[in-house]
Write a protein that holds these residues in place. Structure first.
Motif, PDB file in Angstrom:
ATOM      1  N   HIS A 148       0.815  -1.215   0.000  1.00  0.00           N
ATOM      2  CA  HIS A 148       0.000   0.000   0.000  1.00  0.00           C
ATOM      3  C   HIS A 148       0.853   1.272   0.000  1.00  0.00           C
ATOM      4  N   VAL A 149       1.800   1.315  -0.914  1.00  0.00           N
ATOM      5  CA  VAL A 149       2.810   2.376  -0.951  1.00  0.00           C
ATOM      6  C   VAL A 149       2.203   3.749  -1.229  1.00  0.00           C
ATOM      7  N   TRP A 150       1.076   3.797  -1.916  1.00  0.00           N
ATOM      8  CA  TRP A 150       0.458   5.068  -2.296  1.00  0.00           C
ATOM      9  C   TRP A 150      -0.083   5.856  -1.103  1.00  0.00           C
ATOM     10  N   LEU A 151      -0.193   5.238   0.078  1.00  0.00           N
ATOM     11  CA  LEU A 151      -0.692   5.960   1.243  1.00  0.00           C
ATOM     12  C   LEU A 151       0.360   6.859   1.875  1.00  0.00           C
ATOM     13  N   ASP A 152       1.566   6.855   1.335  1.00  0.00           N
ATOM     14  CA  ASP A 152       2.578   7.866   1.650  1.00  0.00           C
ATOM     15  C   ASP A 152       2.694   8.751   0.404  1.00  0.00           C
ATOM     16  N   PRO A 153       2.174   9.966   0.433  1.00  0.00           N
ATOM     17  CA  PRO A 153       2.165  10.791  -0.780  1.00  0.00           C
ATOM     18  C   PRO A 153       3.551  11.118  -1.310  1.00  0.00           C
ATOM     19  N   THR A 154       4.563  11.106  -0.453  1.00  0.00           N
ATOM     20  CA  THR A 154       5.915  11.387  -0.941  1.00  0.00           C
ATOM     21  C   THR A 154       6.425  10.228  -1.787  1.00  0.00           C
ATOM     22  N   ARG A 155       6.102   9.017  -1.408  1.00  0.00           N
ATOM     23  CA  ARG A 155       6.476   7.856  -2.217  1.00  0.00           C
ATOM     24  C   ARG A 155       5.697   7.841  -3.527  1.00  0.00           C
ATOM     25  N   LEU A 156       4.419   8.212  -3.469  1.00  0.00           N
ATOM     26  CA  LEU A 156       3.619   8.245  -4.691  1.00  0.00           C
ATOM     27  C   LEU A 156       4.181   9.268  -5.665  1.00  0.00           C
ATOM     28  N   THR A 190       3.365  17.122  -2.240  1.00  0.00           N
ATOM     29  CA  THR A 190       4.196  17.695  -1.181  1.00  0.00           C
ATOM     30  C   THR A 190       3.358  18.544  -0.241  1.00  0.00           C
ATOM     31  N   LYS A 191       2.415  19.297  -0.796  1.00  0.00           N
ATOM     32  CA  LYS A 191       1.496  20.088   0.032  1.00  0.00           C
ATOM     33  C   LYS A 191       0.606  19.163   0.876  1.00  0.00           C
ATOM     34  N   ASP A 294     -10.993  12.439  -5.996  1.00  0.00           N
ATOM     35  CA  ASP A 294      -9.896  11.606  -6.458  1.00  0.00           C
ATOM     36  C   ASP A 294      -8.998  11.242  -5.277  1.00  0.00           C
ATOM     37  N   TYR A 295      -7.821  10.731  -5.547  1.00  0.00           N
ATOM     38  CA  TYR A 295      -6.883  10.331  -4.501  1.00  0.00           C
ATOM     39  C   TYR A 295      -6.653  11.456  -3.502  1.00  0.00           C
ATOM     40  N   ARG A 296      -6.419  12.676  -3.998  1.00  0.00           N
ATOM     41  CA  ARG A 296      -6.103  13.784  -3.097  1.00  0.00           C
ATOM     42  C   ARG A 296      -7.253  14.083  -2.151  1.00  0.00           C
ATOM     43  N   SER A 297      -8.473  14.113  -2.662  1.00  0.00           N
ATOM     44  CA  SER A 297      -9.610  14.412  -1.792  1.00  0.00           C
ATOM     45  C   SER A 297      -9.858  13.276  -0.806  1.00  0.00           C
ATOM     46  N   ALA A 298      -9.635  12.030  -1.232  1.00  0.00           N
ATOM     47  CA  ALA A 298      -9.799  10.903  -0.311  1.00  0.00           C
ATOM     48  C   ALA A 298      -8.758  10.964   0.804  1.00  0.00           C
ATOM     49  N   MET A 299      -7.530  11.330   0.465  1.00  0.00           N
ATOM     50  CA  MET A 299      -6.496  11.463   1.495  1.00  0.00           C
ATOM     51  C   MET A 299      -6.830  12.588   2.471  1.00  0.00           C
TER      52      MET A 299
END
Length: 313
Positions: A148-156, A190-191, A294-299
């Motif tokens: 589940h690497v995408w749950l760290d936005p810096t890794r994504l 990053t934001k 999308d991903y950003r709003s879900a995060m």
């Protein structure tokens, strides 16, 4: 601009060979036509679709193998979908997460396959919290690694940079465009990361009790501790002993919320919540497309959920 050499006959033959148990999972995308003006990209599940959309823009044609609303771990492919893999100019997947995709890519992907798990080392399954030996689901995926690497936005963001390079190889005339879009996405992510760091800086609790051990990257990045009821597989059935152990840990940490996720049943989380007198709430692992946004709003929704549950100021 681009060349395709794979024939429909080859696609049909390969599909026949790779009909995996006669399965009937379906995609909401059309068949494998070709578009001379866009790069044909097949993605294995939603976060990779998000990256391809953000970085590719109008220059890509995206096919998502995972059906919206379905759990992507157990994806099984129709012959038509194997044909889409055969025809794709770029295949974006995460090795070990979806065995059917791994098999199809191994036989048909060649140098068109981009395994995002190779960008950075994956974390161990127990990262960000407790490792519970013998519980279902801990060892079944990615060789004991957490996908589940995408749950760290810096890794994504780093995966996005590498995806831009692969798209640029497929379509050199638009390479600068892909690089610019990846840079813009990195700024956004990053934001998002900074908002998480600030939003979770001062909290009354730092333990998150989750139905599915999917949040190791998030927990490690933001100094939380994950207590998973089941392992990496959301279909894992916890033993009565494991339920009792999680309940004890939840009480000891004074957890007010037991988290469940969007694509699986909340029953296990509800059982633990009743036992300890806690509430339940959704913490989305974003394996499938969000119902809205999308991903950003879900995060960002996840961040607000965490702040409320953990008593963050």
């Amino acid at each position: 601009m681009k060349a395709r050499s794979t024939s429909r006959a080859l696609a049909a033959a390969t599909a026949a060979l790779l009909t995996l148990g006669g399965v009937a999972a379906c995609s909401d995308h059309g068949g494998g036509g070709t578009d001379p003006d866009r790069v044909d990209v097949v993605v294995a599940f939603y976060p990779l679709q998000f990256l391809a959309e953000q970085i590719g823009g109008d220059a890509v044609r995206i096919t998502n193998l995972a059906r919206p609303g379905a759990e992507p771990h157990d994806l099984e492919l129709q012959p038509r979908q194997v044909g889409q893999i055969v025809d794709a100019e770029l295949i974006v997947y995460l090795a070990g997460f979806q065995p059917a995709v791994d098999e199809a890519v191994a036989q048909n992907g060649g140098d068109r396959a981009f395994d995002v798990a190779t960008v950075q080392p994956l974390l161990d399954a127990g990262a960000g919290g407790h490792q519970h030996e013998g519980e279902a689901g801990h060892d079944g995926e990615t060789g004991g690694r957490d996908p589940h690497v995408w749950l760290d936005p810096t890794r994504l963001a780093t995966i996005g940079d590498r995806l831009a390079e692969r798209l640029g190889t497929a379509d050199p005339e638009r390479a600068a465009e892909f690089t610019a879009r990846a840079a813009a996405l990195r700024t956004d992510l990053t934001k998002l990361d900074a908002d998480y760091v600030q939003g979770l800086r001062t909290c009354q609790r730092r333990e998150i009790v989750t139905s599915h051990t999917a949040f190791g990257y998030l927990a490690e990045r933001y100094q939380l501790e994950q207590v998973g009821i089941t392992g990496l597989s959301p279909d894992g059935e916890p033993s009565p002993q494991r339920l009792a152990e999680v309940a004890r840990e939840a009480r000891s940490h004074q957890a007010t919320t037991i988290f469940f996720e969007t694509l699986v049943s909340p029953k296990v989380a509800e059982t633990v919540a009743r036992e300890v007198g806690a509430k339940t709430a959704v913490l989305d692992p974003i394996e499938g497309a969000p119902a809205d946004g999308d991903y950003r709003s879900a995060m960002r929704t996840n961040l607000q959920t965490l702040r409320t549950a953990l008593g963050c100021s």
